[in-house]
Design a protein around this motif. Structure first.
Motif, PDB file in Angstrom:
ATOM      1  N   VAL A   1     -14.683  16.218   7.133  1.00 15.66           N
ATOM      2  CA  VAL A   1     -15.684  15.364   7.771  1.00 15.66           C
ATOM      3  C   VAL A   1     -14.964  14.539   8.837  1.00 15.66           C
ATOM      4  N   ALA A   2     -15.678  14.194   9.894  1.00 10.08           N
ATOM      5  CA  ALA A   2     -15.054  13.364  10.926  1.00 10.08           C
ATOM      6  C   ALA A   2     -14.753  11.973  10.373  1.00 10.08           C
ATOM      7  N   PRO A   3     -13.622  11.376  10.811  1.00 12.58           N
ATOM      8  CA  PRO A   3     -13.210  10.050  10.310  1.00 12.58           C
ATOM      9  C   PRO A   3     -14.340   9.026  10.366  1.00 12.58           C
ATOM     10  N   ALA A   4     -15.068   9.013  11.465  1.00 12.40           N
ATOM     11  CA  ALA A   4     -16.118   8.002  11.616  1.00 12.40           C
ATOM     12  C   ALA A   4     -17.208   8.156  10.565  1.00 12.40           C
ATOM     13  N   GLY A   5     -17.375   9.353  10.055  1.00 11.90           N
ATOM     14  CA  GLY A   5     -18.401   9.594   9.048  1.00 11.90           C
ATOM     15  C   GLY A   5     -18.199   8.782   7.790  1.00 11.90           C
ATOM     16  N   PHE A   6     -16.959   8.426   7.525  1.00 12.48           N
ATOM     17  CA  PHE A   6     -16.637   7.628   6.341  1.00 12.48           C
ATOM     18  C   PHE A   6     -17.495   6.372   6.263  1.00 12.48           C
TER      19      PHE A   6
ATOM     20  N   ASN B   1      -1.269  11.188  -6.655  1.00 15.23           N
ATOM     21  CA  ASN B   1       0.138  10.973  -6.314  1.00 15.23           C
ATOM     22  C   ASN B   1       0.391   9.753  -5.448  1.00 15.23           C
ATOM     23  N   GLN B   2      -0.567   8.859  -5.361  1.00 14.91           N
ATOM     24  CA  GLN B   2      -0.341   7.627  -4.609  1.00 14.91           C
ATOM     25  C   GLN B   2      -1.328   6.580  -5.088  1.00 14.91           C
ATOM     26  N   SER B   3      -1.179   5.378  -4.596  1.00 22.20           N
ATOM     27  CA  SER B   3      -2.105   4.330  -5.015  1.00 22.20           C
ATOM     28  C   SER B   3      -3.095   4.010  -3.903  1.00 22.20           C
ATOM     29  N   LEU B   4      -4.171   3.355  -4.303  1.00 25.65           N
ATOM     30  CA  LEU B   4      -5.294   3.144  -3.399  1.00 25.65           C
ATOM     31  C   LEU B   4      -4.891   2.459  -2.102  1.00 25.65           C
ATOM     32  N   SER B   5      -3.991   1.496  -2.187  1.00 28.42           N
ATOM     33  CA  SER B   5      -3.670   0.716  -0.991  1.00 28.42           C
ATOM     34  C   SER B   5      -2.865   1.535   0.017  1.00 28.42           C
ATOM     35  N   SER B   6      -2.448   2.728  -0.355  1.00 30.25           N
ATOM     36  CA  SER B   6      -1.749   3.570   0.617  1.00 30.25           C
ATOM     37  C   SER B   6      -2.577   4.805   0.971  1.00 30.25           C
ATOM     38  N   LEU B   7      -3.769   4.873   0.414  1.00 34.49           N
ATOM     39  CA  LEU B   7      -4.637   6.016   0.706  1.00 34.49           C
ATOM     40  C   LEU B   7      -5.368   5.776   2.022  1.00 34.49           C
ATOM     41  N   GLY B   8      -5.234   6.723   2.934  1.00 34.31           N
ATOM     42  CA  GLY B   8      -5.807   6.540   4.267  1.00 34.31           C
ATOM     43  C   GLY B   8      -7.210   7.090   4.377  1.00 34.31           C
ATOM     44  N   LEU B   9      -7.980   6.427   5.220  1.00 32.14           N
ATOM     45  CA  LEU B   9      -9.357   6.861   5.487  1.00 32.14           C
ATOM     46  C   LEU B   9      -9.371   8.268   6.073  1.00 32.14           C
ATOM     47  N   ARG B  10      -8.504   8.509   7.026  1.00 36.33           N
ATOM     48  CA  ARG B  10      -8.447   9.832   7.664  1.00 36.33           C
ATOM     49  C   ARG B  10      -8.014  10.902   6.678  1.00 36.33           C
ATOM     50  N   GLU B  11      -7.123  10.498   5.763  1.00 36.24           N
ATOM     51  CA  GLU B  11      -6.643  11.414   4.735  1.00 36.24           C
ATOM     52  C   GLU B  11      -7.827  11.943   3.921  1.00 36.24           C
ATOM     53  N   VAL B  12      -8.708  11.042   3.547  1.00 35.16           N
ATOM     54  CA  VAL B  12      -9.850  11.418   2.708  1.00 35.16           C
ATOM     55  C   VAL B  12     -10.833  12.289   3.487  1.00 35.16           C
ATOM     56  N   THR B  13     -11.173  11.850   4.693  1.00 33.53           N
ATOM     57  CA  THR B  13     -12.152  12.617   5.471  1.00 33.53           C
ATOM     58  C   THR B  13     -11.606  14.002   5.821  1.00 33.53           C
ATOM     59  N   ARG B  14     -10.306  14.083   6.097  1.00 35.88           N
ATOM     60  CA  ARG B  14      -9.683  15.366   6.406  1.00 35.88           C
ATOM     61  C   ARG B  14      -9.826  16.310   5.224  1.00 35.88           C
TER      62      ARG B  14
ATOM     63  N   ALA C   1     -18.416  14.142  -2.357  1.00 34.45           N
ATOM     64  CA  ALA C   1     -17.228  14.836  -1.876  1.00 34.45           C
ATOM     65  C   ALA C   1     -16.143  13.831  -1.499  1.00 34.45           C
ATOM     66  N   LEU C   2     -16.538  12.722  -0.881  1.00 37.38           N
ATOM     67  CA  LEU C   2     -15.570  11.694  -0.504  1.00 37.38           C
ATOM     68  C   LEU C   2     -14.929  11.085  -1.751  1.00 37.38           C
TER      69      LEU C   2
END
Lengths: 209, 209
Positions: free
Chosen positions: A46-51, A29-42, A18-19
């Motif tokens: 899933v909770a951010p720490a779960g990442f 619509n963006q590149s990896l270096s601007s992709l946020g951890l919280r963005e993905v977990t949201r 899922a992640l």
DNA sequence: TCATCCAGTAAACAGCTGTTCGCCGAGTTG
DNA sequence: CAACTCGGCGAACAGCTGTTTACTGGATGA
């Protein structure tokens, strides 16, 4: 390994998937270096720490996506190399295969195109390594063909790199075409065939002195 | 326009240049979509709000960098197209020109490579538009050459796109080589020459049927 | 059955982000 | 000289970021 994975491990892999899927979706619509951890977990719910149970950081997730993206390409290249028809048939079939592959894996191709020279070193290196393996594989296949008799190994490898590069460029062209614009796809197909045929002609006359 | 620009306008342009330069410098290790406005202004030593006096947003700055990066390439391509020697001489000279250009404009080439398929739509479109102009220009120059007699306009354009693509790929290869690794540069030079020569051979035999 | 493991949680942390506002003061213009 | 223009400033805004911490509770294995 992991023939029968317990329910525990199975659910972990499911979250991991899922992640990865959410990451790939957000990378449209963006590149990896601007992709946020919280963005993905949201996105996954899933909770951010779960990442951190799955990846060290975003670069780590990116490297996993590289393996996944280019792994499927590997199968396609093997299929193309196995061909034994005459040149024009092989070319036509190859281009068709590329078009089909892009249709089924557009986000992966976009990811590779975007991150091949992108801002995350580990991912760049992973892509470069995989593409280098592709070139080696193609070179080996070319070397066994009768047309390549009398060629130096360096020249065979140069040709292999040229083929790999053209395939990737063609795949990217298909990927950038609007989702169901058959006219655009037809144009790309025609041009790709001509390019490959031109290279084929050069290859035939490489030893003419 | 702007023959004699007042001291006021001159200082504004100077700040604008500083912003562009700082942006390009910071883009060495990240991509445009992750480059922050404050990051750039901090690097220049200007208040964050000052950024808006020059650019609407980061995409706007990126588009300005595209014009700057590909503008200098334009001059190089014209120089190559003006050549009239035999094929091998033209090829050798072209590759040498590309190497020199990359040596002097490495950050610009890196920027183009990174953002060509990057996360900012406006920048992608700007790059695509400029490269398309390049291809048109090359196609026109090729059309006047005697070797192209009997070629359909579409085929000429296909060849032009192929050349532009090879040039960019070669430039990127030089850009990625370590700063003063002459051995690596020599290898790239050899391969680029062979690729171009192979395409040249295909071109000579395009009408053989 | 009971102790252990471990994927996922909620909360808190300091630090960063883009954008808006009114203001200053040097350059320009009449 | 006076009026005006406008590039750059500092402060404040809400909102976001990655990372750490101690925790819970279901699957696991003896």
């Amino acid at each position: 390994m992991s023939h029968t994975l317990g329910a525990r491990e199975a659910q972990k892999q499911q979250t991991r998937r899922a992640l990865l899927d959410a990451g790939l979706r957000l990378l449209e619509n963006q590149s990896l270096s601007s992709l946020g951890l919280r963005e993905v977990t949201r996105e996954v719910g899933v909770a951010p720490a779960g990442f951190y149970r799955h990846f060290r950081d975003m670069g780590d997730l990116g490297v996993a996506l590289v393996a996944e993206s280019l792994g499927s390409l590997h199968a396609m290249i093997r299929a193309i190399l196995a061909e034994q028809d005459d040149a024009e048939e092989v070319i036509a079939h190859s281009v068709r295969l590329i078009a089909l592959h892009v249709r089924d894996h557009r986000p992966h191709i976009r990811f590779i195109a975007r991150e091949r020279h992108g801002g995350v070193q580990a991912v760049r290196e992973a892509i470069a390594a995989e593409l280098s393996l592709f070139a080696d594989e193609v070179a080996e296949a070319l070397g066994t063909q009768p047309v390549a008799q009398g060629w130096s190994p360096e020249d065979v490898h140069m040709l292999a790199e040229l083929y790999v590069d053209r395939m990737l460029t063609t795949a990217i062209a298909f990927m950038e075409a609007p989702a169901d614009d058959t006219a655009a796809e037809e144009g790309i197909t025609q041009r790709a065939r001509k390019e490959l045929y031109l290279i084929h002609l050069g290859r035939r006359h490489w030893l003419d002195t």
